[in-house]
Design a protein around this motif. Structure first.
Motif, PDB file in Angstrom:
ATOM      1  N   VAL A 181       0.883  -1.249  -0.010  1.00 13.52           N
ATOM      2  CA  VAL A 181       0.111   0.054  -0.029  1.00 13.52           C
ATOM      3  C   VAL A 181       0.964   1.182  -0.068  1.00 13.52           C
ATOM      4  CG1 VAL A 181      -1.759   1.341   1.242  1.00 13.52           C
ATOM      5  CG2 VAL A 181      -1.915  -1.259   1.024  1.00 13.52           C
ATOM      6  N   LEU A 182       1.990   0.993   0.805  1.00 10.69           N
ATOM      7  CA  LEU A 182       2.854   2.359   0.753  1.00 10.69           C
ATOM      8  C   LEU A 182       3.506   2.656  -0.717  1.00 10.69           C
ATOM      9  CD1 LEU A 182       4.962   4.442   2.380  1.00 10.69           C
ATOM     10  CD2 LEU A 182       6.452   2.757   2.462  1.00 10.69           C
ATOM     11  N   LEU A 183       3.802   1.541  -1.172  1.00  6.78           N
ATOM     12  CA  LEU A 183       4.249   1.640  -2.815  1.00  6.78           C
ATOM     13  C   LEU A 183       3.423   2.174  -3.485  1.00  6.78           C
ATOM     14  CD1 LEU A 183       6.080  -1.762  -3.276  1.00  6.78           C
ATOM     15  CD2 LEU A 183       7.209   0.484  -2.686  1.00  6.78           C
ATOM     16  N   VAL A 184       2.248   2.186  -3.629  1.00  7.57           N
ATOM     17  CA  VAL A 184       1.297   2.716  -4.302  1.00  7.57           C
ATOM     18  C   VAL A 184       0.856   4.079  -3.876  1.00  7.57           C
ATOM     19  CG1 VAL A 184      -1.410   2.751  -4.752  1.00  7.57           C
ATOM     20  CG2 VAL A 184      -0.087   0.578  -4.736  1.00  7.57           C
ATOM     21  N   THR A 185       0.672   4.510  -2.622  1.00 11.05           N
ATOM     22  CA  THR A 185       0.539   5.999  -2.240  1.00 11.05           C
ATOM     23  C   THR A 185       1.758   6.711  -2.713  1.00 11.05           C
ATOM     24  OG1 THR A 185       1.353   5.340   0.055  1.00 11.05           O
ATOM     25  CG2 THR A 185      -1.056   5.229  -0.557  1.00 11.05           C
ATOM     26  N   ALA A 186       3.005   6.062  -2.371  1.00 10.27           N
ATOM     27  CA  ALA A 186       4.169   6.707  -2.504  1.00 10.27           C
ATOM     28  C   ALA A 186       4.310   7.117  -4.216  1.00 10.27           C
ATOM     29  CB  ALA A 186       5.465   6.165  -2.387  1.00 10.27           C
ATOM     30  N   PHE A 187       3.799   6.031  -5.091  1.00  8.32           N
ATOM     31  CA  PHE A 187       3.697   6.302  -6.489  1.00  8.32           C
ATOM     32  C   PHE A 187       2.911   7.352  -6.791  1.00  8.32           C
ATOM     33  CE2 PHE A 187       2.221   5.493 -10.680  1.00  8.32           C
ATOM     34  CZ  PHE A 187       3.404   5.452 -11.299  1.00  8.32           C
ATOM     35  N   ASP A 188       1.697   7.394  -6.460  1.00  4.93           N
ATOM     36  CA  ASP A 188       0.554   8.338  -6.545  1.00  4.93           C
ATOM     37  C   ASP A 188       0.992   9.717  -6.243  1.00  4.93           C
ATOM     38  OD1 ASP A 188      -2.131   9.379  -7.115  1.00  4.93           O
ATOM     39  OD2 ASP A 188      -2.359   9.571  -4.831  1.00  4.93           O
ATOM     40  N   LEU A 189       1.790   9.976  -5.023  1.00  3.29           N
ATOM     41  CA  LEU A 189       2.254  11.384  -4.435  1.00  3.29           C
ATOM     42  C   LEU A 189       3.373  11.844  -5.482  1.00  3.29           C
ATOM     43  CD1 LEU A 189       2.045  13.567  -2.858  1.00  3.29           C
ATOM     44  CD2 LEU A 189       3.601  12.231  -1.162  1.00  3.29           C
ATOM     45  N   GLY A 190       4.255  10.763  -5.862  1.00  2.00           N
ATOM     46  CA  GLY A 190       5.379  11.296  -6.716  1.00  2.00           C
ATOM     47  C   GLY A 190       4.897  11.742  -7.975  1.00  2.00           C
ATOM     48  N   ARG A 191       4.085  10.963  -8.487  1.00  2.11           N
ATOM     49  CA  ARG A 191       3.327  11.278  -9.982  1.00  2.11           C
ATOM     50  C   ARG A 191       2.810  12.581  -9.652  1.00  2.11           C
ATOM     51  NH1 ARG A 191      -1.219  11.033 -11.977  1.00  2.11           N
ATOM     52  NH2 ARG A 191      -2.094   9.794 -10.177  1.00  2.11           N
ATOM     53  N   ARG A 192       2.045  13.031  -8.533  1.00  6.81           N
ATOM     54  CA  ARG A 192       1.445  14.192  -8.724  1.00  6.81           C
ATOM     55  C   ARG A 192       2.565  15.287  -8.402  1.00  6.81           C
ATOM     56  NH1 ARG A 192      -4.190  13.509  -7.440  1.00  6.81           N
ATOM     57  NH2 ARG A 192      -4.969  11.347  -7.294  1.00  6.81           N
ATOM     58  N   ALA A 193       3.455  15.043  -7.689  1.00  7.11           N
ATOM     59  CA  ALA A 193       4.481  15.963  -7.160  1.00  7.11           C
ATOM     60  C   ALA A 193       5.648  16.120  -8.325  1.00  7.11           C
ATOM     61  CB  ALA A 193       5.232  15.757  -6.004  1.00  7.11           C
ATOM     62  N   ARG A 194       5.493  15.300  -9.477  1.00  5.66           N
ATOM     63  CA  ARG A 194       6.512  15.261 -10.682  1.00  5.66           C
ATOM     64  C   ARG A 194       7.735  15.057 -10.118  1.00  5.66           C
ATOM     65  NH1 ARG A 194       3.643  20.431 -12.777  1.00  5.66           N
ATOM     66  NH2 ARG A 194       2.068  19.469 -13.936  1.00  5.66           N
ATOM     67  N   TRP A 195       8.123  13.827  -9.149  1.00  2.00           N
ATOM     68  CA  TRP A 195       9.366  13.501  -8.739  1.00  2.00           C
ATOM     69  C   TRP A 195      10.124  12.688  -9.800  1.00  2.00           C
ATOM     70  CZ3 TRP A 195       7.683  10.729  -3.564  1.00  2.00           C
ATOM     71  CH2 TRP A 195       7.092  11.704  -2.593  1.00  2.00           C
ATOM     72  N   SER A 196      11.137  12.727  -9.742  1.00  2.00           N
ATOM     73  CA  SER A 196      12.260  11.932 -10.631  1.00  2.00           C
ATOM     74  C   SER A 196      12.023  10.584 -10.159  1.00  2.00           C
ATOM     75  CB  SER A 196      13.569  12.029 -10.638  1.00  2.00           C
ATOM     76  OG  SER A 196      14.162  11.842  -9.331  1.00  2.00           O
ATOM     77  N   LEU A 197      12.016   9.568 -10.999  1.00  2.00           N
ATOM     78  CA  LEU A 197      12.079   8.004 -10.716  1.00  2.00           C
ATOM     79  C   LEU A 197      12.838   7.687  -9.725  1.00  2.00           C
ATOM     80  CD1 LEU A 197      10.782   5.436 -11.394  1.00  2.00           C
ATOM     81  CD2 LEU A 197      12.974   4.982 -12.995  1.00  2.00           C
ATOM     82  N   GLY A 198      14.132   8.158  -9.541  1.00  2.00           N
ATOM     83  CA  GLY A 198      15.138   7.970  -8.596  1.00  2.00           C
ATOM     84  C   GLY A 198      14.726   8.313  -7.245  1.00  2.00           C
ATOM     85  N   ARG A 199      13.969   9.415  -7.092  1.00  2.00           N
ATOM     86  CA  ARG A 199      13.454  10.124  -5.708  1.00  2.00           C
ATOM     87  C   ARG A 199      12.339   9.165  -5.358  1.00  2.00           C
ATOM     88  NH1 ARG A 199      11.138  15.761  -4.078  1.00  2.00           N
ATOM     89  NH2 ARG A 199      10.690  15.131  -1.844  1.00  2.00           N
ATOM     90  N   MET A 200      11.330   8.745  -6.197  1.00  2.00           N
ATOM     91  CA  MET A 200      10.272   7.937  -5.968  1.00  2.00           C
ATOM     92  C   MET A 200      10.649   6.603  -5.509  1.00  2.00           C
ATOM     93  SD  MET A 200       7.154   7.080  -8.451  1.00  2.00           S
ATOM     94  CE  MET A 200       7.060   8.779  -9.436  1.00  2.00           C
ATOM     95  N   VAL A 201      11.780   6.004  -6.301  1.00  2.00           N
ATOM     96  CA  VAL A 201      12.363   4.682  -5.601  1.00  2.00           C
ATOM     97  C   VAL A 201      12.959   4.801  -4.179  1.00  2.00           C
ATOM     98  CG1 VAL A 201      14.065   3.118  -6.041  1.00  2.00           C
ATOM     99  CG2 VAL A 201      12.802   3.585  -7.863  1.00  2.00           C
ATOM    100  N   LEU A 202      13.562   6.190  -3.794  1.00  2.00           N
ATOM    101  CA  LEU A 202      14.047   6.061  -2.823  1.00  2.00           C
ATOM    102  C   LEU A 202      13.001   6.292  -1.540  1.00  2.00           C
ATOM    103  CD1 LEU A 202      17.270   8.619  -3.185  1.00  2.00           C
ATOM    104  CD2 LEU A 202      17.224   5.970  -2.648  1.00  2.00           C
ATOM    105  N   VAL A 203      11.964   7.166  -1.749  1.00  2.00           N
ATOM    106  CA  VAL A 203      10.896   7.045  -1.137  1.00  2.00           C
ATOM    107  C   VAL A 203      10.342   5.708  -0.587  1.00  2.00           C
ATOM    108  CG1 VAL A 203       8.740   8.326  -0.542  1.00  2.00           C
ATOM    109  CG2 VAL A 203      10.667   9.598  -1.386  1.00  2.00           C
ATOM    110  N   MET A 204      10.033   5.256  -1.754  1.00  2.00           N
ATOM    111  CA  MET A 204       9.586   3.786  -1.573  1.00  2.00           C
ATOM    112  C   MET A 204      10.435   2.801  -0.585  1.00  2.00           C
ATOM    113  SD  MET A 204       8.240   2.944  -5.587  1.00  2.00           S
ATOM    114  CE  MET A 204       6.517   3.971  -6.054  1.00  2.00           C
TER     115      MET A 204
END
Length: 111
Positions: free
Chosen positions: A52-75
């Protein structure tokens, strides 16, 4: 983006607490006390909540326009005890600042 941030914050904190319980209580009980009940119950819960965290982090990252690297680190922060809680605070602060700053409007194209 506010709702996505709230979802992420709740899930990240829950995942962090569940992982701390698993590592600090469950693992010693299993390996030192020969009582695997905490690991057998909390472990699968952490696995599900981490998805569930992976999905919510991906959703937030997409909306905040994060880079893929940052999204992976947050996940990945949800896999280390205490780090998901730290990452949640840092991400929340940065996203709030991003929301406060209006994005510059694109320059009109001269024809």
């Amino acid at each position: 983006m506010g709702a996505a941030l709230t979802r992420y914050r709740v899930v990240a904190n829950v995942v962090g607490v569940v992982l701390i319980v698993l590592v600090v209580i469950g693992m010693p009980l299993k390996y030192l006390g020969n009582d695997p009940v905490v690991v057998e119950t909390v472990g699968p819960a952490h696995g599900f909540l981490y998805m569930v965290l992976l999905v919510t982090a991906f959703d937030l990252g997409r909306r905040a326009r994060w880079s893929l690297g940052r999204m992976v680190l947050v996940m990945l922060a949800g896999t280390v005890p205490f780090v998901s809680i730290y990452a949640e605070r840092k991400v929340a602060r940065q996203v709030r600042e991003q929301v406060r700053r209006p994005e510059p409007e694109p320059e009109p194209v001269a024809r």
